[in-house]
Scaffold this motif. Structure first.
Motif, PDB file in Angstrom:
ATOM      1  N   ALA A  24       0.813  -1.238  -0.206  1.00  0.00           N
ATOM      2  CA  ALA A  24      -0.163  -0.118  -0.073  1.00  0.00           C
ATOM      3  C   ALA A  24       0.899   1.451   0.193  1.00  0.00           C
ATOM      4  O   ALA A  24       2.131   1.302  -0.013  1.00  0.00           O
ATOM      5  CB  ALA A  24      -0.966  -0.002   1.170  1.00  0.00           C
ATOM      6  N   ALA A  25       0.295   2.446  -0.300  1.00  0.00           N
ATOM      7  CA  ALA A  25       0.810   3.634   0.069  1.00  0.00           C
ATOM      8  C   ALA A  25       1.545   3.889   1.416  1.00  0.00           C
ATOM      9  O   ALA A  25       1.131   4.846   2.040  1.00  0.00           O
ATOM     10  CB  ALA A  25       0.052   4.601  -0.504  1.00  0.00           C
ATOM     11  N   VAL A  26       2.417   3.344   1.767  1.00  0.00           N
ATOM     12  CA  VAL A  26       3.180   3.336   3.090  1.00  0.00           C
ATOM     13  C   VAL A  26       3.991   4.585   3.027  1.00  0.00           C
ATOM     14  O   VAL A  26       4.657   4.849   1.944  1.00  0.00           O
ATOM     15  CB  VAL A  26       3.827   2.229   3.513  1.00  0.00           C
ATOM     16  N   THR A  27       4.343   5.330   4.142  1.00  0.00           N
ATOM     17  CA  THR A  27       5.120   6.373   4.001  1.00  0.00           C
ATOM     18  C   THR A  27       6.352   5.867   4.939  1.00  0.00           C
ATOM     19  O   THR A  27       6.080   5.735   6.112  1.00  0.00           O
ATOM     20  CB  THR A  27       4.307   7.624   4.579  1.00  0.00           C
ATOM     21  N   LEU A  28       7.690   5.907   4.544  1.00  0.00           N
ATOM     22  CA  LEU A  28       8.669   5.938   5.304  1.00  0.00           C
ATOM     23  C   LEU A  28       9.176   7.098   5.513  1.00  0.00           C
ATOM     24  O   LEU A  28       9.711   7.814   4.587  1.00  0.00           O
ATOM     25  CB  LEU A  28       9.678   4.669   4.344  1.00  0.00           C
ATOM     26  N   HIS A  29       9.601   7.295   6.893  1.00  0.00           N
ATOM     27  CA  HIS A  29      10.525   8.392   7.319  1.00  0.00           C
ATOM     28  C   HIS A  29      11.855   8.176   7.459  1.00  0.00           C
ATOM     29  O   HIS A  29      12.315   7.321   8.367  1.00  0.00           O
ATOM     30  CB  HIS A  29       9.785   9.138   8.618  1.00  0.00           C
ATOM     31  N   TYR A  30      12.846   8.860   6.542  1.00  0.00           N
ATOM     32  CA  TYR A  30      14.231   8.769   6.517  1.00  0.00           C
ATOM     33  C   TYR A  30      14.798   9.934   7.101  1.00  0.00           C
ATOM     34  O   TYR A  30      14.804  10.971   6.500  1.00  0.00           O
ATOM     35  CB  TYR A  30      14.582   8.451   5.176  1.00  0.00           C
ATOM     36  N   PHE A  31      15.648   9.889   8.426  1.00  0.00           N
ATOM     37  CA  PHE A  31      16.242  10.790   9.066  1.00  0.00           C
ATOM     38  C   PHE A  31      17.941  10.952   8.512  1.00  0.00           C
ATOM     39  O   PHE A  31      18.207   9.966   9.052  1.00  0.00           O
ATOM     40  CB  PHE A  31      15.985  10.878  10.507  1.00  0.00           C
ATOM     41  N   THR A  32      18.507  11.659   8.182  1.00  0.00           N
ATOM     42  CA  THR A  32      19.652  11.544   7.582  1.00  0.00           C
ATOM     43  C   THR A  32      20.478  12.723   7.458  1.00  0.00           C
ATOM     44  O   THR A  32      20.095  13.827   7.721  1.00  0.00           O
ATOM     45  CB  THR A  32      19.664  11.159   6.043  1.00  0.00           C
ATOM     46  N   TRP A  33      21.965  12.867   7.000  1.00  0.00           N
ATOM     47  CA  TRP A  33      22.654  13.891   7.113  1.00  0.00           C
ATOM     48  C   TRP A  33      22.244  14.495   5.714  1.00  0.00           C
ATOM     49  O   TRP A  33      21.832  14.279   4.929  1.00  0.00           O
ATOM     50  CB  TRP A  33      24.272  13.499   6.924  1.00  0.00           C
ATOM     51  N   SER A  34      22.667  16.077   5.969  1.00  0.00           N
ATOM     52  CA  SER A  34      22.298  16.978   4.972  1.00  0.00           C
ATOM     53  C   SER A  34      22.985  16.398   3.434  1.00  0.00           C
ATOM     54  O   SER A  34      24.283  16.240   3.609  1.00  0.00           O
ATOM     55  CB  SER A  34      22.658  18.409   5.215  1.00  0.00           C
ATOM     56  N   ASP A  35      22.361  16.527   2.590  1.00  0.00           N
ATOM     57  CA  ASP A  35      22.648  16.101   1.279  1.00  0.00           C
ATOM     58  C   ASP A  35      23.142  14.798   1.057  1.00  0.00           C
ATOM     59  O   ASP A  35      23.902  14.489   0.035  1.00  0.00           O
ATOM     60  CB  ASP A  35      24.052  17.059   0.935  1.00  0.00           C
ATOM     61  N   TYR A  36      22.858  13.938   1.911  1.00  0.00           N
ATOM     62  CA  TYR A  36      23.196  12.541   1.718  1.00  0.00           C
ATOM     63  C   TYR A  36      22.306  11.742   0.851  1.00  0.00           C
ATOM     64  O   TYR A  36      22.673  10.555   0.383  1.00  0.00           O
ATOM     65  CB  TYR A  36      23.370  11.741   3.054  1.00  0.00           C
ATOM     66  N   VAL A  37      21.158  12.381   0.570  1.00  0.00           N
ATOM     67  CA  VAL A  37      20.065  11.551  -0.111  1.00  0.00           C
ATOM     68  C   VAL A  37      19.937  12.028  -1.690  1.00  0.00           C
ATOM     69  O   VAL A  37      19.983  13.322  -1.805  1.00  0.00           O
ATOM     70  CB  VAL A  37      18.865  11.693   0.582  1.00  0.00           C
ATOM     71  N   SER A  38      19.947  11.387  -2.566  1.00  0.00           N
ATOM     72  CA  SER A  38      19.670  11.835  -4.021  1.00  0.00           C
ATOM     73  C   SER A  38      17.999  11.547  -4.244  1.00  0.00           C
ATOM     74  O   SER A  38      17.667  10.345  -4.023  1.00  0.00           O
ATOM     75  CB  SER A  38      20.478  10.767  -5.178  1.00  0.00           C
ATOM     76  N   PRO A  39      17.430  12.595  -4.628  1.00  0.00           N
ATOM     77  CA  PRO A  39      15.824  12.689  -4.960  1.00  0.00           C
ATOM     78  C   PRO A  39      15.726  11.432  -5.909  1.00  0.00           C
ATOM     79  O   PRO A  39      14.634  10.823  -5.969  1.00  0.00           O
ATOM     80  CB  PRO A  39      15.700  13.867  -5.479  1.00  0.00           C
ATOM     81  N   GLU A  40      16.713  11.320  -6.884  1.00  0.00           N
ATOM     82  CA  GLU A  40      16.465  10.294  -8.132  1.00  0.00           C
ATOM     83  C   GLU A  40      16.510   8.788  -7.530  1.00  0.00           C
ATOM     84  O   GLU A  40      15.653   8.018  -7.936  1.00  0.00           O
ATOM     85  CB  GLU A  40      17.484  10.388  -9.179  1.00  0.00           C
ATOM     86  N   LEU A  41      17.220   8.607  -6.614  1.00  0.00           N
ATOM     87  CA  LEU A  41      17.429   7.329  -5.999  1.00  0.00           C
ATOM     88  C   LEU A  41      16.275   7.163  -5.143  1.00  0.00           C
ATOM     89  O   LEU A  41      15.470   6.009  -4.965  1.00  0.00           O
ATOM     90  CB  LEU A  41      18.645   7.139  -5.343  1.00  0.00           C
ATOM     91  N   ILE A  42      15.759   8.117  -4.412  1.00  0.00           N
ATOM     92  CA  ILE A  42      14.649   7.960  -3.406  1.00  0.00           C
ATOM     93  C   ILE A  42      13.335   7.758  -4.573  1.00  0.00           C
ATOM     94  O   ILE A  42      12.550   6.705  -4.171  1.00  0.00           O
ATOM     95  CB  ILE A  42      14.257   9.417  -2.937  1.00  0.00           C
ATOM     96  N   HIS A  43      13.366   8.349  -5.515  1.00  0.00           N
ATOM     97  CA  HIS A  43      12.105   8.157  -6.573  1.00  0.00           C
ATOM     98  C   HIS A  43      12.263   6.903  -7.065  1.00  0.00           C
ATOM     99  O   HIS A  43      11.256   6.196  -7.009  1.00  0.00           O
ATOM    100  CB  HIS A  43      12.253   9.185  -7.556  1.00  0.00           C
ATOM    101  N   GLU A  44      13.387   6.173  -7.432  1.00  0.00           N
ATOM    102  CA  GLU A  44      13.248   4.799  -7.855  1.00  0.00           C
ATOM    103  C   GLU A  44      12.735   3.806  -6.833  1.00  0.00           C
ATOM    104  O   GLU A  44      12.262   3.060  -7.212  1.00  0.00           O
ATOM    105  CB  GLU A  44      15.073   4.406  -8.263  1.00  0.00           C
ATOM    106  N   PHE A  45      13.377   4.045  -5.517  1.00  0.00           N
ATOM    107  CA  PHE A  45      12.803   3.079  -4.463  1.00  0.00           C
ATOM    108  C   PHE A  45      11.304   3.241  -4.483  1.00  0.00           C
ATOM    109  O   PHE A  45      10.702   2.122  -4.061  1.00  0.00           O
ATOM    110  CB  PHE A  45      13.510   3.469  -3.146  1.00  0.00           C
TER     111      PHE A  45
END
Length: 344
Positions: A24-45
């Motif tokens: 289902a449309a589960v929301t995962l909350h990710y708490f990370t370092w500034s700039d550690y995350v790529s929007p493109e990779l998040i979208h892929e997941f």
């Protein structure tokens, strides 16, 4: 993507979880370092798992811990550094990992397979790693430095930066004294403080951010710091070099963990396994210039990054490195010494 990602620092206690299972449309909350995350990779997941990932950021391990201790809830996956894993586990903040759901765990670099802070990967999976040493301008700093002692060289007065991180700063001076960065001896900590007070007139700034820009611009010619930012400075100023002094330095790893309060532990495991996938990890390593924990990621990483010792240290250098440890009650002594140094 702007509608899918939230970059705010708001408290998750007031934000309800989406219901449903992984499909289902589960929301995962990710708490990370500034700039550690790529929007493109998040979208892929998100596309692969039919989920939504909401990202929030912190700037230090202390901020991460304080927020969780302050009652912030709703986070699922976060990224503490090695020593903080032990602290968070001792406080009951971390869930045990389902290693069967983490096939990429078998592909870790050899020195990360049984790390001192969590040798059985009960709570943490190393994500990105590297070393702490000295970035320097080889056109100015002659001969090339090989010791922490160069940070006390009066020829470079006003052109030296130190990390704004008390354990790392005390670690550098303790190693210059032939001691462990994890000492709990009050006498050694006091002696290190005196040596740092003597150094302070030479120091332009204590900075844990943007020292790569100071190196690249020539505002400093010696920078105590993590190798990744030094590698980024090299791109703008080719004369920049990086060295881990002969006395040794810090080896560090930022780790992926699942919080005990997470309502989506199965999806969290899938997210962690995705982030340490060889291709995904290689993309992150290339972008941030930190080493990937997955040894198979090396096949996807460019030669110039792999051969840059500021990013991927030579294997023999790792033997000279030391993990930062939890020093327990001695942290009060470090806190007091750091405050006294800053007040000078």
């Amino acid at each position: 993507m702007a509608s899918l990602l939230l970059w705010s620092g708001c408290d998750r206690a007031s934000e309800p979880h989406s219901g449903g299972g992984i499909g289902a449309a589960v929301t995962l909350h990710y708490f990370t370092w500034s700039d550690y995350v790529s929007p493109e990779l998040i979208h892929e997941f998100e596309q692969a798992h039919g989920a939504r990932v909401v990202v929030d950021t912190f700037s230090s391990n202390e901020e991460l811990l304080a927020k969780l201790q302050g009652g912030a809830t709703g986070y699922d996956v976060t990224v503490p550094s090695d020593f903080m894993v032990s602290v968070m586990a001792a406080q009951g903040l971390l869930a045990e990992l389902d290693v069967a759901a983490l096939p990429n765990l078998d592909r870790l670099e050899p020195h990360l397979q049984q790390p001192a802070f969590d040798p059985m990967h009960r709570y943490a999976v190393p994500y990105l790693w590297g070393t702490v040493g000295i970035g320097y301008d080889s056109a100015v700093v002659i001969p090339p430095p090989d010791s922490w002692d160069v940070l006390w060289d009066s020829r470079y007065r006003g052109r030296i930066s130190m990390l704004n991180d008390q354990r790392e700063v005390f670690g550098a001076v303790l190693r210059s004294m032939g001691q462990s960065m994890n000492t709990t001896d009050p006498g050694l900590i006091e002696a290190a403080k005196r040596k740092l007070i003597a150094q302070k007139p030479l120091v332009k700034t204590y900075a844990s951010e943007h020292y790569d820009q100071l190196l690249a611009s020539g505002d400093v010619v010696l920078a105590h710091g993590w190798g990744g930012p030094v590698a980024r400075a090299m791109r703008d100023r080719p004369s920049i070099r990086y060295v881990v002094p002969k006395e040794g330095g810090t080896i560090w790893a930022d780790c992926l963990v699942v919080l005990n309060s997470s309502s989506h532990k199965a999806l969290s495991m899938q997210f962690i396994n995705f982030l340490i996938d060889a291709r995904v990890a290689a993309s992150t390593s290339e972008r941030l210039l930190f080493a990937a924990s997955n040894r198979e990621a090396r096949a996807w990483i460019s030669k110039d990054v792999l051969e840059n010792p500021a990013v991927y240290p030579p294997a023999e250098q790792i033997l000279r490195m030391e993990w930062m440890g939890d020093v327990g009650k001695a942290m009060r002594t470090y806190d007091r010494a750091w405050t006294e140094l800053k007040m000078q």
